[in-house]
Structure formats: structure tokens, C-alpha cells
Design a protein around this motif. Structure first.
Motif, PDB file in Angstrom:
ATOM      1  N   SER A   1      33.857  37.526  55.840  1.00  0.00           N
ATOM      2  CA  SER A   1      35.003  38.037  55.013  1.00  0.00           C
ATOM      3  C   SER A   1      34.512  39.351  54.286  1.00  0.00           C
ATOM      4  CB  SER A   1      35.471  37.236  53.967  1.00  0.00           C
ATOM      5  OG  SER A   1      34.318  36.623  52.904  1.00  0.00           O
ATOM      6  N   LYS A   2      35.192  40.147  53.741  1.00  0.00           N
ATOM      7  CA  LYS A   2      34.814  41.413  53.117  1.00  0.00           C
ATOM      8  C   LYS A   2      34.781  40.936  51.771  1.00  0.00           C
ATOM      9  CE  LYS A   2      39.652  43.068  52.749  1.00  0.00           C
ATOM     10  NZ  LYS A   2      40.463  44.250  52.766  1.00  0.00           N
ATOM     11  N   LEU A   3      34.166  41.950  50.830  1.00  0.00           N
ATOM     12  CA  LEU A   3      34.058  41.900  49.398  1.00  0.00           C
ATOM     13  C   LEU A   3      35.168  42.736  48.940  1.00  0.00           C
ATOM     14  CD1 LEU A   3      31.247  41.069  50.183  1.00  0.00           C
ATOM     15  CD2 LEU A   3      30.180  42.139  48.420  1.00  0.00           C
ATOM     16  N   GLY A   4      36.147  42.021  48.818  1.00  0.00           N
ATOM     17  CA  GLY A   4      37.301  42.841  48.142  1.00  0.00           C
ATOM     18  C   GLY A   4      38.698  41.801  48.319  1.00  0.00           C
ATOM     19  N   PHE A   5      39.698  42.466  48.461  1.00  0.00           N
ATOM     20  CA  PHE A   5      41.056  41.936  48.439  1.00  0.00           C
ATOM     21  C   PHE A   5      41.574  41.985  49.684  1.00  0.00           C
ATOM     22  CE2 PHE A   5      40.593  43.326  44.007  1.00  0.00           C
ATOM     23  CZ  PHE A   5      40.808  42.258  43.250  1.00  0.00           C
ATOM     24  N   SER A   6      42.437  40.821  50.099  1.00  0.00           N
ATOM     25  CA  SER A   6      42.946  41.077  51.377  1.00  0.00           C
ATOM     26  C   SER A   6      43.942  42.229  51.453  1.00  0.00           C
ATOM     27  CB  SER A   6      43.631  39.636  51.603  1.00  0.00           C
ATOM     28  OG  SER A   6      44.632  39.147  50.806  1.00  0.00           O
ATOM     29  N   GLY A   7      44.376  42.682  52.620  1.00  0.00           N
ATOM     30  CA  GLY A   7      45.340  43.702  52.727  1.00  0.00           C
ATOM     31  C   GLY A   7      44.880  45.014  52.497  1.00  0.00           C
ATOM     32  N   PHE A   8      43.695  45.420  51.797  1.00  0.00           N
ATOM     33  CA  PHE A   8      43.205  46.537  51.865  1.00  0.00           C
ATOM     34  C   PHE A   8      41.927  46.824  52.658  1.00  0.00           C
ATOM     35  CE2 PHE A   8      45.102  45.647  47.815  1.00  0.00           C
ATOM     36  CZ  PHE A   8      45.810  46.545  47.447  1.00  0.00           C
TER      37      PHE A   8
ATOM     38  N   ASP B   1      24.839  38.160  39.534  1.00  0.00           N
ATOM     39  CA  ASP B   1      25.609  38.880  40.367  1.00  0.00           C
ATOM     40  C   ASP B   1      24.867  39.544  41.484  1.00  0.00           C
ATOM     41  OD1 ASP B   1      27.897  38.709  38.751  1.00  0.00           O
ATOM     42  OD2 ASP B   1      27.627  40.435  37.650  1.00  0.00           O
ATOM     43  N   LEU B   2      25.755  40.099  42.188  1.00  0.00           N
ATOM     44  CA  LEU B   2      24.934  40.753  43.489  1.00  0.00           C
ATOM     45  C   LEU B   2      24.706  42.146  43.393  1.00  0.00           C
ATOM     46  CD1 LEU B   2      24.007  40.582  46.489  1.00  0.00           C
ATOM     47  CD2 LEU B   2      26.501  41.116  47.050  1.00  0.00           C
ATOM     48  N   VAL B   3      23.680  42.844  43.327  1.00  0.00           N
ATOM     49  CA  VAL B   3      23.142  44.283  43.441  1.00  0.00           C
ATOM     50  C   VAL B   3      22.909  44.613  44.669  1.00  0.00           C
ATOM     51  CG1 VAL B   3      21.800  45.997  42.320  1.00  0.00           C
ATOM     52  CG2 VAL B   3      22.204  43.886  41.042  1.00  0.00           C
TER      53      VAL B   3
ATOM     54  N   ARG C   1      26.847  47.121  41.409  1.00  0.00           N
ATOM     55  CA  ARG C   1      26.976  45.539  41.334  1.00  0.00           C
ATOM     56  C   ARG C   1      28.569  45.027  41.595  1.00  0.00           C
ATOM     57  NH1 ARG C   1      27.130  43.872  34.888  1.00  0.00           N
ATOM     58  NH2 ARG C   1      27.702  41.639  35.007  1.00  0.00           N
ATOM     59  N   TRP C   2      28.284  43.928  42.325  1.00  0.00           N
ATOM     60  CA  TRP C   2      29.367  43.129  42.766  1.00  0.00           C
ATOM     61  C   TRP C   2      29.426  41.662  41.967  1.00  0.00           C
ATOM     62  CZ3 TRP C   2      34.028  43.192  45.153  1.00  0.00           C
ATOM     63  CH2 TRP C   2      34.404  41.761  45.489  1.00  0.00           C
TER      64      TRP C   2
ATOM     65  N   GLY D   1      34.524  38.057  39.148  1.00  0.00           N
ATOM     66  CA  GLY D   1      35.694  38.821  39.040  1.00  0.00           C
ATOM     67  C   GLY D   1      36.483  39.568  40.194  1.00  0.00           C
ATOM     68  N   THR D   2      35.463  39.359  41.214  1.00  0.00           N
ATOM     69  CA  THR D   2      35.916  39.951  42.642  1.00  0.00           C
ATOM     70  C   THR D   2      36.021  41.595  42.464  1.00  0.00           C
ATOM     71  OG1 THR D   2      38.259  39.565  42.290  1.00  0.00           O
ATOM     72  CG2 THR D   2      36.994  38.145  43.627  1.00  0.00           C
ATOM     73  N   LEU D   3      35.203  42.046  41.764  1.00  0.00           N
ATOM     74  CA  LEU D   3      35.306  43.869  41.453  1.00  0.00           C
ATOM     75  C   LEU D   3      33.947  44.370  41.589  1.00  0.00           C
ATOM     76  CD1 LEU D   3      37.686  43.725  38.288  1.00  0.00           C
ATOM     77  CD2 LEU D   3      38.053  44.624  40.507  1.00  0.00           C
ATOM     78  N   TRP D   4      33.848  45.287  41.823  1.00  0.00           N
ATOM     79  CA  TRP D   4      32.553  46.291  41.962  1.00  0.00           C
ATOM     80  C   TRP D   4      32.367  47.032  40.376  1.00  0.00           C
ATOM     81  CZ3 TRP D   4      29.105  46.214  45.607  1.00  0.00           C
ATOM     82  CH2 TRP D   4      29.456  45.753  46.748  1.00  0.00           C
ATOM     83  N   HIS D   5      31.111  47.442  39.961  1.00  0.00           N
ATOM     84  CA  HIS D   5      30.875  47.949  38.984  1.00  0.00           C
ATOM     85  C   HIS D   5      29.758  48.932  39.260  1.00  0.00           C
ATOM     86  CE1 HIS D   5      33.077  44.601  36.701  1.00  0.00           C
ATOM     87  NE2 HIS D   5      32.420  43.844  37.403  1.00  0.00           N
ATOM     88  N   GLY D   6      29.710  49.941  38.454  1.00  0.00           N
ATOM     89  CA  GLY D   6      28.756  51.047  38.516  1.00  0.00           C
ATOM     90  C   GLY D   6      27.544  50.669  37.744  1.00  0.00           C
TER      91      GLY D   6
END
Length: 299
Positions: free
Chosen positions: A62-69, A93-95, A117-118, A122-127
Motif C-alpha cells: 500500500s502507499k503512504l497516503g490516501f486512496s484515490g490520489f 514516527d518514520l523518517v 517525517r511520516w 495522522g497519515t500525513l507527511w511533515h517537514g
């Protein structure tokens, strides 16, 4: 060079390689191996849209993100991972490090060159402090109060930098790496030998003002480079019991266990280098993993 230009024929590098076409393992392999065979593709893992990074749950990708994108992931190569506890309520978290400029999840794109940072919660990327400009991050290791990232990024950090959790900022590390780059790092713990250390390997000729060749260590928490002189170029590290295994390139006799030789792989016991096996490896290695009392290496 003038003599080469005068030759009546073209020179061909003997070290060049011919590789299979991208569809080789899709169209021409035995059908029973088709699902598990290696293949060249862009933006997918196991048929799932994923840009340069994906996760495996034991049965599916699976991808790191939301379905449909379709654009979720990184816009460049991902080269290394680190699990780090940033504190707070999110836990670990995953770096990810590499040679990308930005990471995306859904409609949100975060500009964070070379390191991001993933947050799985929160299923979000962060700088991370705006990333590291004009960099390739190839190795990371946890340290007290943050983590260390190394790679190739000439500039204010000289190819190695420390991320401090409390200030959410990058800091230089003891003068940096000189004339080269970092390719691998690993923690080596004090219960085996002396204070906690972070082993740093790659292709370089200096660190923190010291003349070192391709291998050094950083004192954990103090961030001071310490010399090591083993005549070895490590490309990968792994902890195996009380020893640190290093795979890479280098050959030397060991007076402790003469006439055995260290050939492209070695064990570090905290004080001395030791051969691993009777003959080592007959070629250099770039990947290494250890679990329990066994190590796996490519050669």
C-alpha cells in the motif's frame, strides 16, 4: 588523452553492463513466477500507485497516503529509513531520507528536501526544519535528543547534521565530513565497549578535523568524531550480538587470528577488527542485515 583521441576506433568500457529490458520479467518469464519476479516500474508497488515509497503489511503493498490520489509519496529517490520518537502523543514516527525535494499525501504537498517525517497516526507527511537543501541523505541513526543524518550535502553541514527534537532544527556536527560522503551509520552500545557510539562509514578522507579514511565514530550525545584506523571502506552495518558487522570493501591480515584475513566483511568487538568466517567475501558488498545469531549479506 591525445593518444586516445587519435585512435581509429572507439573505446568501450569493459566495466559497462547490459541489463534486461523493463518488460523482461513480465512478458517472458514462466507464468508461475510472474507475480514475484523483479521488474522495473515507476510509481507503483505490486500494482498499487506509490511514488518511490510503499509499505508491506505481510501480504499486500500500500502507499503512504490516501486512496484515490496517484501522487502520494516522494518526488525523488528514497534511500534510507529511521524509526524515531519525537516525543509528544504521536509516539514513534518514520523518517525517510534520500534525494527528493518534496513529499505528498492526498492534496497536501510538503517541501522538505532530502529528509521528511511520516506520521502513521495522522497519515500525513511533515517537514523537518525545511529539510536539507541540495542534499542526498543516505544514512541515519538515533541519538540522545534527536538523530543524525549523513550523506552528501556540501555546505554549512558538510555532509552530516544533527536534528535536535527540542528546537526542531538542524545543527552542524563537529566540523562535518571532509572530501567525501556518508553511506552508512549504526548505533553501537556501551554495554559492549566503552561509551555509546555511532559508527559512520562511507567514502571520505576526514571528519571533524581528523585525518580518517572512510570510517569513524561519533560519541553519542557529545557529537565528537573519534578516530578509527582499520583500512576498511564500509557500505553497510548491522549489530550481531556483541559485535558490529561491517560489509564493504577492504582486505587485510589480522594479527590476532593470523593468517585469517578480513576480506570485504569484518566484525568489530569494540576494540579490534576480526574476520568473519575463514575467507570472508570474494567481492565487495553493499547490503547487510542481522537477526538473532545470523547475518545476511549480498556480494
Amino acid at each position: 588523452s591525445e593518444a586516445v583521441e587519435a585512435l581509429p576506433y572507439k573505446l568501450v568500457s569493459g566495466d559497462s553492463h547490459v541489463t534486461e529490458p523493463p518488460n523482461c520479467y513480465i512478458d517472458y518469464i514462466d507464468p508461475k513466477y510472474r507475480e514475484t519476479a523483479p521488474r522495473v516500474g515507476k510509481g507503483e508497488a505490486g500494482g498499487v500507485s506509490a511514488m518511490n515509497i510503499a509499505r508491506w503489511n505481510g501480504s499486500t503493498w500500500s502507499k503512504l497516503g490516501f486512496s484515490g490520489f496517484s501522487g502520494d509519496g516522494a518526488d525523488g529517490l528514497v534511500r534510507c529509513f529511521l524509526i524515531h520518537d519525537f516525543g509528544g502523543t504521536t509516539g514513534e514516527d518514520l523518517v525517510v531520507g534520500g534525494s527528493f525535494s518534496s513529499v505528498s499525501s492526498g492534496l497536501v504537498t510538503v517541501t522538505s528536501p532530502a529528509v521528511a517525517r511520516w506520521s502513521g497516526a495522522g497519515t500525513l507527511w511533515h517537514g523537518l526544519g525545511g529539510g536539507i537543501a541540495d542534499a542526498t541523505v543516505g544514512a541515519m541513526a538515533n541519538d540522545s535528543g534527536g538523530f543524525i543524518a549523513g550523506g552528501f550535502f556540501p555546505g554549512p553541514f558538510d555532509s552530516i547534521a544533527f536534528w535536535r527534537d527540542s528546537s526542531s532544527a538542524w545543527e552542524p556536527l563537529d566540523g562535518g565530513i571532509e572530501l567525501g560522503s556518508v553511506q552508512t551509520m549504526a548505533n553501537y552500545h556501551k554495554q559492549f565497549a566503552g561509551p555509546d557510539s555511532i559508527m559512520v562509514g562511507g567514502g571520505f578522507q576526514g571528519a571533524g578535523g581528523l585525518t580518517v579514511s572512510n570510517l569513524t565514530k561519533v560519541s553519542s550525545g557529545q557529537h565528537e568524531f573519534l578516530p578509527m584506523d582499520l583500512g576498511f571502506t564500509p557500505f553497510a552495518f548491522a549489530n550481531l550480538g556483541s559485535r558490529l558487522i561491517a560489509a564493504g570493501y577492504g582486505s587485510q591480515l589480522t594479527p590476532q587470528i593470523f593468517p585469517n584475513a578480513i576480506d570485504n566483511i569484518m566484525a568489530w568487538n569494540g576494540a579490534d577488527a576480526e574476520p568473519l568466517g575463514d575467507f570472508g567475501l570474494n567481492g565487495f558488498s553493499q547490503a547487510l542485515a542481522a537477526r538473532g545469531d545470523r547475518a545476511t549479506v549480498n556480494s
